[in-house]
Design an enzyme around this catalytic site. Structure first.
Site, mmCIF file in Angstrom:
data_model
loop_
_atom_site.group_PDB
_atom_site.id
_atom_site.type_symbol
_atom_site.label_atom_id
_atom_site.label_comp_id
_atom_site.label_asym_id
_atom_site.label_seq_id
_atom_site.Cartn_x
_atom_site.Cartn_y
_atom_site.Cartn_z
ATOM 1 C CE LYS A 89 1.020 -31.788 17.982
ATOM 2 N NZ LYS A 89 1.057 -30.916 16.777
HETATM 3 C C1 LIG Z 1 1.674 -31.372 15.485
HETATM 4 C C2 LIG Z 1 1.192 -30.722 14.238
HETATM 5 C C3 LIG Z 1 1.475 -31.257 12.957
HETATM 6 C C4 LIG Z 1 2.330 -32.477 12.753
HETATM 7 O O1 LIG Z 1 1.680 -33.659 13.142
HETATM 8 P P1 LIG Z 1 2.511 -35.020 13.370
HETATM 9 O O2 LIG Z 1 1.525 -36.013 13.838
HETATM 10 O O3 LIG Z 1 3.552 -34.685 14.411
HETATM 11 O O4 LIG Z 1 3.128 -35.376 12.067
HETATM 12 C C5 LIG Z 1 0.923 -30.638 11.850
HETATM 13 N N1 LIG Z 1 0.191 -29.525 11.969
HETATM 14 C C6 LIG Z 1 -0.094 -28.962 13.162
HETATM 15 C C7 LIG Z 1 -0.886 -27.719 13.222
HETATM 16 C C8 LIG Z 1 0.395 -29.535 14.348
HETATM 17 O O5 LIG Z 1 0.133 -28.974 15.533
#
Ligand SMILES: *Cc1c(COP(=O)(O)O)cnc(C)c1O
Length: 438
Positions: free
Chosen positions: A107
Site C-alpha cells: 500500500k
Molecule cells: C490491502 C492488502 C491486500 C489486499 O489488497 P487489495 O488491493 O485490497 O485487494 C493484500 N495484502 C496486504 C498485505 C494488504 O495490506
C-alpha cells in the site's frame, strides 16, 4: 483526459476533480475515459530500464495529458524511492517483493503517489494559496500506517488517523502514532466501526465542510489505484532479464478490495503481455464464487490470518466489471480464482520455508500457493508478496517455530514516542477538535 463514474449517473470529471473527490457523487468509482497503450520500443527496452524509468513511462501514458511532465516525473521518482525486486523461489515460480517501502506493505506505493498528487492538485486548485487539505482515515491497523507515512511531510496536507484504542497491534499503532509533523493520531474510545462512523459523519457535516477541505485516502481514489499498475511492468522487465520465453506469465494477486488486481488488469490493457491473472483469496471468497457461478453475492467478512484481505464486498469489483463490459465470460478468460483456508495458508508458509528457505507472510502465501496449484505446463508464475513477514511476526513464528527478523525501519517505529489525542466516540467532540485545529 476525463474520468467517468462506473455508475454512469454523474458527469465525467477532470483528473484533478477525481483525485480531490475520491468517490463520484453517484457513489461509483472513477475510471479513465481512455487507457493508452505503450509503444513497442518501450517493451523492447524495458529489461534495461529502472523501476523509476518504467513507472514514469507508464505514468506519462496514464496522466501525461493532465500534469506537466517535470512535475509528474518528480511525483513518480519521489514515490518510488525503494526497490521492488523479483525473487526466484522454485522452478517456474517467483515472488515480487512489494514490501520494501516505509511501512513494509504494498500500500506504500499507492499511498505515497496519492499524497504527492493530491498535494499538487490542492495547490493548483487553490491558485497557490495556503488552504490545507485534510485527510481523514479510519483504520483497523494497516491502512492508517501506509496513509500516514505516505503523507508524512507532504506540504499542504494534514492527516487525521482515527483508530480504536487498544484494538490495533503495538507495531501497527507505532507506525502512525510516532510520526508527528502533519500527522495526528486520534485514539478513539470505541470500535473500528465507531471510527468509521465519525469519519462518515464528518464528510456529511456542512459546517465542517465549509470550514475546511476534507477528503479520504482509501483505495477507491484513482491516485491510489492506478499507480499500482507500475510494478506489474517492472516485474515483467525483471523476468525478461532471466527467462527466454515471456509469453506465458501468470500473476497471482492476494486480493481483498481488489485494487491491486484491478491495477494489473489496467497494465494488461496498456499492452503488458501478461497471459492471465489469478485472484487469490483467503476464506472470504465472494469473487471466487462470482467466477464460478456468475452471481455476485456480497456478505459479512470473516476473520483470517491474512486479515488485510478480510473483505466481504470488495469495492473495486465495480472497476473489474466495468473494464470487461460486465461480461462474465470475458472476466473468466483473463482471471481465474482460488480460495484458501487459514490451515492451507499456514501449511504453505511452513512448507515454503522448509523447501525453498523463503519466508512468506500470510497474504503472499495465498498467492504463492495459487502458483503452486494452478499453473499449466510452460507457464511462469509470479506471486505478489504484499507485506513483510515481520508485520505478522506472531502469526508467522507460531506457524514455523522459527524467529522472524524485524527490519530496522520497522524496529525504529517501536522506539519512537507515541503521541495521540484521546477522544470519545461522540461526533460533537471530534468536530470541535477538528475546528480548533484551524
Ligand atoms: C490491502 C492488502 C491486500 C489486499 O489488497 P487489495 O488491493 O485490497 O485487494 C493484500 N495484502 C496486504 C498485505 C494488504 O495490506
Amino acid at each position: 483526459m476525463e474520468y467517468y463514474s462506473t455508475n454512469r449517473q454523474s458527469q465525467p470529471v477532470s483528473l484533478q476533480e477525481a483525485v480531490l473527490r475520491g468517490l463520484a457523487p453517484d457513489r461509483g468509482l472513477y475510471m479513465p475515459q481512455r487507457i493508452g497503450t505503450l509503444p513497442k520500443a518501450f517493451f523492447n527496452n524495458m529489461a534495461q530500464m529502472s523501476l523509476q524509468e518504467i513507472s514514469y513511462a507508464v505514468a506519462s501514458t496514464l496522466f501525461g495529458e493532465d500534469i506537466e511532465s517535470d512535475i509528474l516525473k518528480d511525483i513518480v521518482y519521489d514515490t518510488l524511492n525503494f526497490d521492488i525486486p523479483l525473487r526466484h523461489i522454485s522452478d517456474d515460480r517467483y515472488c515480487l517483493e512489494l514490501f520494501h517501502g516505509p511501512t513494509l506493505a504494498f500500500k506504500d506505493v499507492g499511498a505515497r503517489f496519492m499524497a504527492r498528487m493530491l498535494s499538487y492538485f490542492n495547490r493548483k486548485a487553490d491558485n497557490g494559496g495556503n488552504r490545507c487539505v485534510n485527510v481523514l482515515v479510519a483504520t483497523s491497523g494497516d491502512t492508517g500506517s501506509a496513509v500516514a507515512n505516505g503523507f508524512l511531510g507532504v506540504p499542504g496536507v494534514r492527516v487525521f488517523v482515527l483508530y480504536p484504542r487498544g484494538k490495533v497491534s503495538k507495531i501497527q499503532e507505532a507506525q502512525f502514532t510516532t510520526l508527528g509533523q502533519n500527522i495526528t493520531a486520534l485514539e478513539v474510545n470505541g470500535s473500528f466501526d465507531d471510527c468509521q462512523a465519525l469519519v462518515k459523519n464528518a464528510f456529511m457535516d456542512k459546517e465542517l465542510n465549509d470550514a475546511m477541505m476534507l477528503t479520504s485516502a482509501n483505495s477507491i481514489n484513482v491516485a491510489r489505484f492506478l499507480p499500482q499498475s507500475f510494478y506489474y511492468f517492472y516485474a515483467y522487465a525483471q523476468l525478461a532479464q532471466r527467462e527466454q520465453d515471456t509469453t506465458n506469465i501468470v500473476v497471482a494477486v492476494p486480493s481483498g478490495n481488489f485494487g491491486n488486481l484491478a491495477a494489473g488488469l489496467i497494465a494488461k490493457r496498456m499492452g503488458l503481455p501478461i497471459k492471465r491473472f489469478i485472484a487469490a483469496n483467503n476464506s472470504n471468497c465472494v469473487f471466487f464464487d462470482y467466477l464460478r457461478t456468475g452471481n455476485y453475492t456480497p456478505r459479512q467478512s470473516i476473520t483470517t490470518i491474512a486479515n488485510a484481505m478480510d473483505v466481504g464486498d470488495p469495492s473495486n469489483f465495480a472497476r473489474i466489471l466495468d473494464l470487461y463490459g460486465h461480461s462474465h465470460d470475458a472476466i473468466c478468460a483473463d482471471i481465474s480464482g482460488c480460495t484458501y483456508s487459514d490451515e492451507q495458508i499456514s501449511q504453505t508458509i511452513a512448507q515454503t520455508l522448509h523447501d525453498c528457505n523463503y519466508q512468506l507472510d500470510p497474504h503472499g502465501a495465498v498467492a504463492y500457493r495459487a502458483t503452486c496449484e494452478l499453473l499449466q505446463p510452460g507457464e511462469i508464475g509470479v506471486a505478489l508478496e504484499t507485506a513483510h513477514p515481520a508485520k505478522f511476526k506472531g502469526t508467522v513464528e507460531h506457524i514455523t517455530g522459527c524467529p522472524v527478523e524485524v527490519p530496522q525501519r520497522l524496529q525504529r517505529f517501536l522506539e519512537g514516542k507515541k503521541e495521540t489525542v484521546k477522544i470519545s466516540s461522540g461526533f460533537h467532540t471530534f468536530k470541535k477538535f477538528l475546528l480548533q485545529t484551524l
